[in-house]
Design a protein around this motif. Structure first.
Motif: not given
Length: 147
Positions: A26-27, A43, A46-48, A52
């Protein structure tokens, strides 16, 4: 209020793990996959994958804009579930092997639709519109992972 469901799928010429990792990123990758119907992508945590939290606005039609704050889970291998904190909308991404070096990606979105005549039109037309949006996203995914 009736359940509304839209499902789109595509076979991609890349291993399932590579495809899943791209969707769960997502990042990085995910924002590049979004068609013009998405805006204000951010985002927030999180990001992964799992844990997230990501925000976007989805403009399904010229008049219908949905403000989404999605919480991401990974209930099983190869599956991402995005639950909207602002509505009943849930989007599930499933990535499974589809032969040597190929994957099947299935995206399903469900939500509680409106009642009455408005609900009838929503159940009739919203899945088709959402399918077009996800078709465009899956095409970008294929271009990204088939490099």
């Amino acid at each position: 209020m009736a359940q509304v469901e839209a499902t789109t799928e595509r076979v991609v010429a890349a291993d399932a793990e590579k495809v899943f990792d791209a969707l769960a990123d997502y990042s990085g990758t995910r924002e590049r996959l979004l068609p013009e119907h998405f805006s204000e992508y951010e985002v927030r945590e999180g990001g992964d994958g799992e844990g997230t939290v990501v925000h976007w606005k989805l403009q399904a039609t010229s008049k219908r804009i949905r403000d989404c704050l999605m919480e991401v889970g990974e209930p099983t291998d190869g599956e991402l579930v995005e639950k909207d904190r602002n509505s009943s909308m849930v989007t599930t991404w499933r990535v499974t092997p589809a032969g040597e070096g190929r994957s099947r990606v299935v995206v399903t979105t469900t939500w509680k639709g409106a009642g009455g005549i408005g609900g009838f039109f929503e159940r009739t037309f919203a899945p088709k519109g959402l399918a077009r949006i996800y078709d465009a996203m899956l095409a970008k995914l294929a271009a990204e992972v088939e490099k």
